[in-house]
Design an enzyme around this catalytic site. Sequence first.
Site, PDB file in Angstrom:
ATOM      1  N   HIS A 128      41.705  38.879  31.737  1.00  0.00           N
ATOM      2  CA  HIS A 128      40.213  38.138  31.430  1.00  0.00           C
ATOM      3  C   HIS A 128      40.309  37.087  30.127  1.00  0.00           C
ATOM      4  CE1 HIS A 128      39.827  41.647  28.419  1.00  0.00           C
ATOM      5  NE2 HIS A 128      39.219  40.550  27.651  1.00  0.00           N
ATOM      6  N   ASP A 158      43.851  44.019  35.464  1.00  0.00           N
ATOM      7  CA  ASP A 158      43.558  42.963  33.980  1.00  0.00           C
ATOM      8  C   ASP A 158      44.894  42.761  33.135  1.00  0.00           C
ATOM      9  OD1 ASP A 158      41.977  41.479  32.411  1.00  0.00           O
ATOM     10  OD2 ASP A 158      41.085  43.199  31.158  1.00  0.00           O
ATOM     11  N   ASN A 231      41.109  41.389  20.366  1.00  0.00           N
ATOM     12  CA  ASN A 231      42.311  42.332  20.434  1.00  0.00           C
ATOM     13  C   ASN A 231      42.717  42.361  21.961  1.00  0.00           C
ATOM     14  OD1 ASN A 231      41.352  43.505  17.869  1.00  0.00           O
ATOM     15  ND2 ASN A 231      43.405  44.453  18.096  1.00  0.00           N
ATOM     16  N   SER A 232      41.920  41.776  22.956  1.00  0.00           N
ATOM     17  CA  SER A 232      42.407  41.815  24.277  1.00  0.00           C
ATOM     18  C   SER A 232      43.778  41.399  24.552  1.00  0.00           C
ATOM     19  CB  SER A 232      41.391  40.818  25.190  1.00  0.00           C
ATOM     20  OG  SER A 232      40.257  41.547  25.531  1.00  0.00           O
ATOM     21  N   GLY A 288      46.667  52.920  54.885  1.00  0.00           N
ATOM     22  CA  GLY A 288      45.943  52.424  56.068  1.00  0.00           C
ATOM     23  C   GLY A 288      45.169  53.743  56.393  1.00  0.00           C
ATOM     24  N   GLN A 290      41.561  56.373  55.232  1.00  0.00           N
ATOM     25  CA  GLN A 290      40.383  56.736  54.249  1.00  0.00           C
ATOM     26  C   GLN A 290      40.535  58.099  53.945  1.00  0.00           C
ATOM     27  OE1 GLN A 290      36.724  55.457  56.268  1.00  0.00           O
ATOM     28  NE2 GLN A 290      37.591  54.086  57.300  1.00  0.00           N
ATOM     29  N   ILE A 291      39.903  58.239  52.643  1.00  0.00           N
ATOM     30  CA  ILE A 291      40.235  59.514  51.808  1.00  0.00           C
ATOM     31  C   ILE A 291      39.122  60.027  51.164  1.00  0.00           C
ATOM     32  CG2 ILE A 291      42.805  59.296  51.698  1.00  0.00           C
ATOM     33  CD1 ILE A 291      42.279  58.271  48.779  1.00  0.00           C
TER      34      ILE A 291
END
Length: 384
Positions: A128, A158, A231-232, A288, A290-291
């Site tokens: 960012h 990020d 600080n990023s 692959g 779905q959970i």
Amino acid sequence: MQTANKTVRSRVPALVLGTLMGATALTALSPMLAAPAFAASAMPQGGYVDLVEKVAPAVVYIEVTKKADPAEYYGQNMPQGFPLDQFMQRFGMPMPMPGTPDGNGPEMHGVGTGFIISADGQIVTNAHVVDGADKVSVTLADGRKVEGKVVGADAATDIALVKVEDGDALPTVAFGDSTGLKVGQDVVAIGNPFGLGNSVTAGIVSALGRDINSGPFDNYIQTDAAINKGNSGGPLFNAQGEVVGINTAIFSPSGGSVGIGFAVPSETAAKVVADLAGDGTVERGWLGVQIQPVSEDIAAALGLVKAEGVLITDVTDDTPAAKAGLTRGDIVLSVNGTAVKEPRDLTRMIATDAPGTEVKLGLLRAGKPLDTSVTLGTRPEQPA
């Protein structure tokens, strides 16, 4: 690039999760590898003077410039929570932005922090910080300014990689092993709060594995070391001077440090950085399936002694999971021997491995333990 007050709705009322990038105004604008695991250690006698002298030369100050976006320009001057999008849809843009007749003239400046990981000028920071940047300027610890180029950025974690060409061998720091961190362990943060220049703060690891609801790979280190806007992208060091985290976000009602900051673990960051260094992009492993969590009710219905692992509710055809024989109703208990406690654990463990990697899954199928291997595919592009 985001303005100074990029915010994310959190599950904590009355608090704002803000990324740590700072912003300054232009004229008419007022916008705004791995080391061995280690044990917790007490603060050295005399403080962290030797540690800071060793690592501070590798910490840099990053300035970015981009053309002002109308929504950003007006949004950063509005009260928090103001429904700017709805206002603009209903009434249109209130007025042209200052700078040029067409309203496209002003530039926005943002500041952040980074750290050098290779003598030839590879610098790690937050995605960012450099998002949308037209120009990146890096100020080294000795005061020299050099132009930076964004090699690649990964919004999901990020993390971004910037390269500078200085001609000299630059001071570096190295990633440590964040998996060895313990709650209560000393850490030191170095960054550029509010654009003031490199500042050092110390604290402890106050929690591990934090999910702050910012994306599918949340696994943050929480620290009370003071970190603020600007600080990023700055490093979080252990007592040995190894980077164990990248400071990324804070919870704060005011925008300043209240002792709750979050850092991306080096375990995650090091893999992403290595991938970005290759071709500027990140490829993630994929099963692959779905959970969903294994609730107490599901555990009782399946005759399990306790609720544990992650339940596979569907397997997509012609995927790595299907080819490996995974089926609906399987419960994933571990990946390569590491316990899976909730869905985000499985998502993160699989996504941080490269496509083509063979992983060993520990399963429960019809109440019986089973081990199976899956060769991962490439995770499809999708929002973080």
